[in-house]
Write a protein that holds these residues in place. Structure first.
Motif, PDB file in Angstrom:
ATOM      1  N   THR A   5      11.347 -32.290   4.338  1.00  0.00           N
ATOM      2  CA  THR A   5      10.541 -31.535   3.663  1.00  0.00           C
ATOM      3  C   THR A   5       9.727 -32.400   2.795  1.00  0.00           C
ATOM      4  O   THR A   5       8.465 -32.104   2.554  1.00  0.00           O
ATOM      5  CB  THR A   5      11.277 -30.387   2.806  1.00  0.00           C
ATOM      6  N   THR A   6      10.423 -33.413   1.966  1.00  0.00           N
ATOM      7  CA  THR A   6       9.544 -34.206   1.322  1.00  0.00           C
ATOM      8  C   THR A   6       8.500 -34.951   1.835  1.00  0.00           C
ATOM      9  O   THR A   6       7.237 -34.939   1.414  1.00  0.00           O
ATOM     10  CB  THR A   6      10.430 -35.439   0.642  1.00  0.00           C
ATOM     11  N   ALA A   8       6.858 -33.815   4.523  1.00  0.00           N
ATOM     12  CA  ALA A   8       5.947 -32.862   4.985  1.00  0.00           C
ATOM     13  C   ALA A   8       5.112 -32.122   3.785  1.00  0.00           C
ATOM     14  O   ALA A   8       3.682 -32.222   3.833  1.00  0.00           O
ATOM     15  CB  ALA A   8       6.345 -31.603   5.631  1.00  0.00           C
ATOM     16  N   ASN A   9       5.632 -32.143   2.700  1.00  0.00           N
ATOM     17  CA  ASN A   9       4.926 -31.610   1.424  1.00  0.00           C
ATOM     18  C   ASN A   9       4.000 -32.514   0.863  1.00  0.00           C
ATOM     19  O   ASN A   9       2.899 -32.115   0.620  1.00  0.00           O
ATOM     20  CB  ASN A   9       6.016 -31.250   0.465  1.00  0.00           C
ATOM     21  N   SER A  10       4.426 -33.849   0.819  1.00  0.00           N
ATOM     22  CA  SER A  10       3.647 -35.226   0.448  1.00  0.00           C
ATOM     23  C   SER A  10       2.288 -34.900   1.324  1.00  0.00           C
ATOM     24  O   SER A  10       1.058 -35.382   1.003  1.00  0.00           O
ATOM     25  CB  SER A  10       4.409 -36.425   0.588  1.00  0.00           C
ATOM     26  N   LEU A  12       0.871 -32.606   3.172  1.00  0.00           N
ATOM     27  CA  LEU A  12      -0.048 -31.599   3.034  1.00  0.00           C
ATOM     28  C   LEU A  12      -0.613 -31.590   1.694  1.00  0.00           C
ATOM     29  O   LEU A  12      -1.883 -31.452   1.640  1.00  0.00           O
ATOM     30  CB  LEU A  12       1.073 -29.989   3.058  1.00  0.00           C
ATOM     31  N   ASP A  13       0.038 -32.157   0.723  1.00  0.00           N
ATOM     32  CA  ASP A  13      -0.583 -32.099  -0.612  1.00  0.00           C
ATOM     33  C   ASP A  13      -1.777 -33.123  -0.499  1.00  0.00           C
ATOM     34  O   ASP A  13      -2.834 -33.027  -1.113  1.00  0.00           O
ATOM     35  CB  ASP A  13       0.267 -32.503  -1.942  1.00  0.00           C
TER      36      ASP A  13
END
Length: 122
Positions: A5-6, A8-10, A12-13
């Motif tokens: 998740t870390t 993927a979120n990075s 996407l941001d």
């Protein structure tokens, strides 16, 4: 290889919110005795096992492959089924299942040779 998740979120941001994203240093490869999930669970423990910093070639065609062997010496007895990728700062990034499990005897060595670790984006 499934992403954490870390990671993927990075990513996407970085794409959608102009947030800087970088990982410094060679990634560290880990061995797991079961599915690592999105947090790096089931990592091998014992013996002299430690994650191995491993170099990778530049990505091409949505894929990246190791250019140095990942070598794990003086292992505990284990059946290794998955590998993981961690940042040098110790953040789990992604992992995948081995094509065949590896039975390791106490004191044994596991070598993942050049070109044997590949991460691909869909």
């Amino acid at each position: 290889m499934s992403k954490s998740t870390t990671l993927a979120n990075s990513q996407l941001d970085a794409e959608f919110n102009s947030t800087a994203f970088s990982i410094t240093g060679d990634p560290e490869i880990s061995l797991h005795t079961g599915d690592h999930g999105i947090t790096g669970t089931n990592e091998v423990a014992g013996g002299s096992y430690a994650r191995d910093a491993t170099a990778f070639a530049a990505a091409a065609s949505k894929s990246v492959t190791n250019t140095a062997a990942a070598i794990f010496t003086n292992m505990p007895a284990a059946v290794v089924t998955h590998v993981g990728v961690w940042s040098a700062a110790g953040v789990f990034l992604r992992g995948g299942e081995l094509t065949a499990s590896l039975t390791v005897f106490l004191g044994g060595t596991v070598t993942l040779g050049i070109g044997e670790i590949t991460a691909t984006e869909a």
